[in-house]
Design an enzyme around this catalytic site. Structure first.
Site, PDB file in Angstrom:
ATOM      1  N   LYS A   1      10.104   2.804   6.622  1.00 15.93           N
ATOM      2  CA  LYS A   1       9.522   3.007   7.948  1.00 15.93           C
ATOM      3  C   LYS A   1      10.243   2.200   9.027  1.00 15.93           C
ATOM      4  O   LYS A   1      10.342   2.638  10.179  1.00 15.93           O
ATOM      5  CB  LYS A   1       8.035   2.662   7.917  1.00 15.93           C
ATOM      6  CG  LYS A   1       7.247   3.244   9.083  1.00 15.93           C
ATOM      7  CD  LYS A   1       5.752   3.111   8.875  1.00 15.93           C
ATOM      8  CE  LYS A   1       4.980   3.801  10.001  1.00 15.93           C
ATOM      9  NZ  LYS A   1       3.511   3.720   9.781  1.00 15.93           N
TER      10      LYS A   1
ATOM     11  N   MET B   1      -0.127  32.762 -22.824  1.00  9.74           N
ATOM     12  CA  MET B   1       0.964  32.460 -23.735  1.00  9.74           C
ATOM     13  C   MET B   1       0.536  31.437 -24.779  1.00  9.74           C
ATOM     14  O   MET B   1       0.944  31.509 -25.952  1.00  9.74           O
ATOM     15  CB  MET B   1       2.187  31.956 -22.967  1.00  9.74           C
ATOM     16  CG  MET B   1       3.455  31.935 -23.807  1.00  9.74           C
ATOM     17  SD  MET B   1       3.933  33.576 -24.417  1.00  9.74           S
ATOM     18  CE  MET B   1       4.727  34.260 -22.972  1.00  9.74           C
TER      19      MET B   1
ATOM     20  N   PHE C   1       0.833  -1.198   0.000  1.00 12.23           N
ATOM     21  CA  PHE C   1       0.000   0.000   0.000  1.00 12.23           C
ATOM     22  C   PHE C   1       0.872   1.253   0.000  1.00 12.23           C
ATOM     23  O   PHE C   1       1.796   1.389   0.798  1.00 12.23           O
ATOM     24  CB  PHE C   1      -0.910  -0.002   1.230  1.00 12.23           C
ATOM     25  CG  PHE C   1      -1.760   1.231   1.361  1.00 12.23           C
ATOM     26  CD1 PHE C   1      -2.774   1.500   0.451  1.00 12.23           C
ATOM     27  CD2 PHE C   1      -1.547   2.127   2.391  1.00 12.23           C
ATOM     28  CE1 PHE C   1      -3.560   2.635   0.563  1.00 12.23           C
ATOM     29  CE2 PHE C   1      -2.323   3.268   2.527  1.00 12.23           C
ATOM     30  CZ  PHE C   1      -3.334   3.516   1.605  1.00 12.23           C
ATOM     31  N   GLN C   2       0.600   2.136  -0.915  1.00  8.35           N
ATOM     32  CA  GLN C   2       1.311   3.405  -1.082  1.00  8.35           C
ATOM     33  C   GLN C   2       2.815   3.203  -1.300  1.00  8.35           C
ATOM     34  O   GLN C   2       3.632   3.993  -0.838  1.00  8.35           O
ATOM     35  CB  GLN C   2       1.055   4.345   0.110  1.00  8.35           C
ATOM     36  CG  GLN C   2      -0.363   4.896   0.131  1.00  8.35           C
ATOM     37  CD  GLN C   2      -0.561   6.035   1.095  1.00  8.35           C
ATOM     38  OE1 GLN C   2       0.132   6.138   2.103  1.00  8.35           O
ATOM     39  NE2 GLN C   2      -1.523   6.903   0.800  1.00  8.35           N
TER      40      GLN C   2
END
Length: 584
Positions: free
Chosen positions: A183, A494, A133-134
């Site tokens: 982590k 632009m 996850f992530q």
């Protein structure tokens, strides 16, 4: 200090400071200690699961953390903080989407050689590669857009890794670095104190150019009949503005800057021709076109400066001073290559010169071009407010040391053209990557880096402002005194200008008439909002916005048909600049 020497007062102070700090117990607290050792005072970021241990360690630190509304805003704020401060800025994000949301800002800092450190959370080491996850391969994604990146290995060494990354970001040619923090590393136990922020000895850049090469370049400058100094962003980033100014003035050599080099030389000085390139002044481009010796300092000769490589400075030999040897002859051949620190090499050349070049006629010619191609504009009463007028009014209402940030587009060019910059580190914009949305978060970073008595003004466009408008909530929450001037022409201006010039006026996806009323939206965020439609409202509204102690937004409804000129068509010779659409 000898073995038996008594401790100094500085040592005593350092010991007391260390004793007052929360002890290092985890990888995360080692990361924060490394940042404190490096002198970091501010950080910009967004919380999340994988980076949470670092945030927990920041809880006990004196480092000021500013929670941004989006990670892209965190990167731009850190980038601008570093530009104004002169030290690397710091941004943080969690793993996966947090890290990938930083990518635009990291790439922007990389293109503009801005010193910045990004810290990203990562899933635990034993889960890397499992599509957890992530999870994203952050070091793989960012390798092409960082000066160097690191994957932290363990709790004992992570603090030293972070310190090295911070130091490397600001060493030599500045740029962004990144440390990916699994982590388990940040949660892991350690009592090891990280050392000072230092780079490996193998990364020490060459600071002084070869003396023989310096001597040869000095002789070329003495003999030149039409020399031009070209000051790039490296003059500002290398803190070489003082040496560059002294050299130009002492030897009477006209000065052109690049857009990133704006502020390296005072634009109100007689020798200054302002900046060259696609939307640079006509007189700067004429000087580049006709010079016989281009003395370039700290520039990478990007395509927006050079136009067609084969036609750039066609009559000139080139002296190129740069701390990064990879830039020498990369785009423009250097006849006199000088690798080293900008300020030191300028002083080397100055010491080697026996006389100044005899160039009175050349200076007179440059003054003639200034009068022939002035930066002016009309203000008819029956047309909407001209954006150039707004920029000049803002400039007049503020001090010389005001920090100006911008987004990207027509408003950026008008800001660069019509604001008179006299000091380095006061022009903060996205040059190489051209990132719309840069201006507002950059103003937040600049505000925290600037002195309290400096004004911070963001000149933005409606399209750019909308891309990062959520960061206005941060400015309100932090009670930051910034003024945002939106040059609102209800177009991506632009793009519209190019569509009219090169795509037979097919204005596909350029119309932004659907944007909200920015003054009212500012009020909804808690900022002060103003709207201006007429010339006689401009000056008094600017004063009211500047007087407001907090974030304010002025929605200037400008002439939607106004274009940016001069303009050099992409790839065309710099001397063939257009002053109207018919000349393109």
């Amino acid at each position: 200090m000898s073995e038996h020497a008594p401790p100094s007062q500085d040592d005593d102070a350092a010991s007391e400071e260390s004793a007052d700090r929360t002890p290092v117990t985890t990888g995360a607290s080692s990361v924060v200690r490394a940042l404190e050792n490096a002198g970091v005072e501010a950080a910009f970021g967004v919380q999340g699961g994988a980076i949470m241990p670092v945030y927990d360690a920041l809880y006990s630190s004196d480092i000021r953390h500013v929670t941004m509304a989006h990670e892209q805003g965190a990167a731009h704020a850190a980038d601008a903080y570093g530009v104004v401060r002169g030290d690397p800025g710091l941004c943080l994000a969690t793993s996966g989407p947090g890290a990938t949301n930083l990518v635009t800002g990291i790439a922007d800092a990389n293109m503009d050689s801005d010193a910045m450190l990004a810290l990203t959370g990562q899933v635990p080491s034993d889960m890397v590669g499992s599509d957890a996850f992530q999870e994203t391969d952050t070091t793989g994604v960012t390798a092409p857009i960082t000066k160097h990146n690191y994957f932290a290995g363990d709790a004992d060494s992570v603090g030293d890794t972070v310190g090295e990354a911070f130091a490397l970001a600001g060493q030599g040619r500045p740029g962004p670095t990144l440390v990916d923090l699994p982590k388990d590393v940040t949660l892991g136990e350690t009592d090891r104190e990280p050392g000072p922020a230092e780079t490996p000895e193998t990364t020490e850049p060459q600071l002084e150019a070869d003396p023989d090469d310096v001597e040869t370049a000095a002789k070329a400058i003495e003999a030149a009949e039409k020399p031009v100094l070209l000051f790039g962003g490296g003059v500002v980033k290398g803190n070489a503005s003082e040496e560059a100014r002294s050299f130009a003035i002492d030897h009477g050599v006209p000065v052109v800057t690049t857009m990133p080099g704006i502020g390296s030389f005072p634009e109100d000085h007689d020798l200054c021709l302002s900046w060259a390139g696609m939307h640079g002044t006509g007189y700067a481009n004429m000087a580049i076109t006709h010079t016989d010796l281009l003395i370039a300092v700290g520039t990478r000769f990007d395509d927006r400066l050079t136009g067609g490589i084969d036609t750039f400075a066609p009559e000139a030999e080139v002296v190129h001073i740069d701390i990064d040897p990879a830039e020498i002859s990369k785009n423009i051949h250097a006849d006199y290559p000088l690798v080293g620190d900008a300020g030191r090499v300028i002083e080397q050349i100055d010491d080697a010169m026996e006389r100044s070049p005899d160039i009175k006629e050349w200076r007179d010619q440059c003054r003639t071009w200034k009068s022939e191609y002035p930066m002016d504009y009309a203000t008819p009463d029956d047309e909407p407010v001209k954006p150039q007028f707004v920029v000049e009014c803002l400039d007049e209402a503020t001090d010389d040391d005001t920090v100006v940030t911008s987004g990207v587009g027509q408003h950026q060019m008008w800001a660069a053209q019509y604001w008179t910059f006299t000091e380095p580190r006061t022009w903060v914009s996205s040059h190489g990557l051209g990132t719309m949305g840069y201006g507002l978060p950059a103003a937040i970073g600049a505000r925290l880096a600037a002195d309290d008595d400096q004004d911070v003004v963001c000149i933005d466009g409606d399209g750019s402002f909308l891309m990062t408008i959520q960061e206005l909530s941060v400015a309100v929450r932090e009670e930051l005194d910034i003024t945002v001037a939106v040059l609102n022409n209800e177009y991506i201006g632009m793009v519209r200008q190019w569509q009219d010039a090169f795509f037979e006026r097919r204005r596909m996806a350029a119309d932004y008439g659907w944007c909200p009323e920015f003054d009212k939206l500012a009020e909804a965020f808690g900022a002060r909002g103003f709207r201006v439609d007429e010339y006689d409202e401009v000056a008094e509204t600017i004063e009211a916005a500047l007087d407001y102690d907090g974030p304010s937004v002025i929605d200037f409804h400008i002439d939607p048909a106004e274009n940016v000129y001069p303009m050099v068509a992409s790839g065309a010779p710099n001397g063939k600049f257009a002053l109207t659409e018919d000349q393109l």
